[in-house]
Design an enzyme around this catalytic site. Structure first.
Site, PDB file in Angstrom:
ATOM      1  N   ARG A   1       0.738  -1.254   0.002  1.00 37.91           N
ATOM      2  CA  ARG A   1       0.041  -0.104  -0.018  1.00 37.91           C
ATOM      3  C   ARG A   1       0.772   1.202  -0.051  1.00 37.91           C
ATOM      4  O   ARG A   1       2.066   1.201   0.610  1.00 37.91           O
ATOM      5  CB  ARG A   1      -0.988   0.044   1.269  1.00 37.91           C
ATOM      6  CG  ARG A   1      -1.888  -1.106   1.284  1.00 37.91           C
ATOM      7  CD  ARG A   1      -3.037  -0.647   0.124  1.00 37.91           C
ATOM      8  NE  ARG A   1      -4.209  -1.668   0.374  1.00 37.91           N
ATOM      9  CZ  ARG A   1      -4.542  -2.610  -0.575  1.00 37.91           C
ATOM     10  NH1 ARG A   1      -3.439  -2.943  -1.720  1.00 37.91           N
ATOM     11  NH2 ARG A   1      -5.229  -3.512  -0.543  1.00 37.91           N
TER      12      ARG A   1
ATOM     13  N   HIS B   1      -2.267   0.590  -9.745  1.00 39.70           N
ATOM     14  CA  HIS B   1      -2.973  -0.502  -8.930  1.00 39.70           C
ATOM     15  C   HIS B   1      -3.703  -1.726  -9.697  1.00 39.70           C
ATOM     16  O   HIS B   1      -4.984  -1.871  -9.468  1.00 39.70           O
ATOM     17  CB  HIS B   1      -4.109   0.130  -7.965  1.00 39.70           C
ATOM     18  CG  HIS B   1      -4.203  -0.530  -6.643  1.00 39.70           C
ATOM     19  ND1 HIS B   1      -4.254   0.075  -5.567  1.00 39.70           N
ATOM     20  CD2 HIS B   1      -4.294  -1.634  -6.447  1.00 39.70           C
ATOM     21  CE1 HIS B   1      -4.534  -0.857  -4.721  1.00 39.70           C
ATOM     22  NE2 HIS B   1      -4.553  -2.197  -5.194  1.00 39.70           N
TER      23      HIS B   1
END
Ligand code: GLV
Length: 309
Positions: free
Chosen positions: A224, A272
């Protein structure tokens, strides 16, 4: 019995089809057409807005539409006592491993250099790379990290793995806990972050941890954005401590257009996309947990809300 699909884009038709292969009577609704909120018993969610899941009084399970659950825990108003379940899927882990391995090989075999030589019609210099002398440090030895570690070991890399609790993997140097972090990173040529985001792992990639790597190392983040202190990363790149960074996740997504990462030639960005939950393979485990709920049995892959994953 209804399941609500709530995400940032509508991929519900494929989930509906695959879930119904296992539970034909399951109704799958989307956030655009919720219907009676009291009929929703299951939610399959990606980044639900804070407070959103609270409106369903009969919610029995929250399924994260992904391996990570930080996007669910980011909601301070989650309904109390509703278990949160994550996807643990071979296909998702394989996609993330593939992404990291492709990049490690790209950097290891100096492909950017040879591609830039081609641009200038230059015959590049040979550069010897010895795989058995290259060390990859992997932060996180869960389903994703351990899959990646085994595959890199089989390619001939030296692999160090680090996790919160002790792990044992054949021919992989496994370290754990606070005291194991520096030895895991020490002298590594590649650092891959495959950690869940928790209070304990936030900003784990910072000036100190980057200083433990071999000079000129590469960073690949498939965890992340909050795992990294952005400023420390930019400084390490500017100082040559790191040769490059491949970033797939960011503190704010989409990455704002004025973010300094966009213009830094040593940083490569993907939006992502490294691991996309596969409805076909993941629906099986969702359906199994729905059926277990019905039978009053315990669920699989439930997240520990204290630990955060
Ligand atoms: C992707 O980021 C996931 O959590 O699966």
């Amino acid at each position: 019995m209804a399941l609500l699909f709530k995400s940032t884009y509508d991929d519900s038709p494929s989930w509906r089809d695959y879930l119904r292969e296992h539970i034909p009577e399951l109704e799958v609704r989307t956030w655009q057409d919720v219907g009676q909120t009291s009929e929703i018993e299951f939610a399959l969610a990606w980044k639900p807005e804070p407070g959103y899941l609270r409106q369903f009084p009969n919610l029995r399970v929250i399924f994260s539409l992904g391996a990570g659950v930080d996007h669910i825990f980011a909601d301070p108003w989650l309904p109390a006592d509703v278990p949160i379940v994550r996807i643990v899927d071979e296909d998702l882990s394989a996609q993330l491993s593939e992404y990291a391995i492709h990049l490690i090989l790209h950097f290891h075999r100096k492909m950017s250099y040879y591609f830039s030589c081609q641009t200038h019609r230059q015959w590049g210099e040979p550069g010897r790379t010895v795989t058995s002398q290259a060390t990859v440090a992997i932060l996180g030895l869960g389903h994703v990290g351990s899959d990646l570690a085994r595959k890199l070991r089989d390619l001939g890399f030296r692999v160090n793995g680090w996790s919160r609790t002790p792990k044992a993997l054949r021919d992989i140097e496994c370290y754990h806990g606070e005291g194991g972090l520096e030895p895991a990173l020490h002298g590594a040529n590649f650092l891959v972050c495959a950690l869940p985001l928790t209070r304990a792992t936030k900003e784990i990639i910072n000036a100190n941890t980057l200083a433990s790597l071999s000079p000129g190392a590469y960073l690949i983040n498939i965890g992340r954005g909050d795992h990294i202190i952005d400023r420390d990363l930019v400084t390490a790149l500017a100082q040559g401590r790191l040769a490059g960074a491949m970033l797939e996740v960011f503190r704010q997504e989409p990455l704002p257009p004025d973010h300094e990462f966009w213009g830094d030639p040593r940083i490569r960005i993907t939006p992502h996309i490294a691991g996309d939950p596969n409805a076909k393979t993941a629906a099986r485990q969702l359906a199994e947990n729905i059926l277990r709920t019905r039978r009053g049995e315990s669920l699989k892959n439930v997240v520990d809300s204290i630990v955060g994953y």
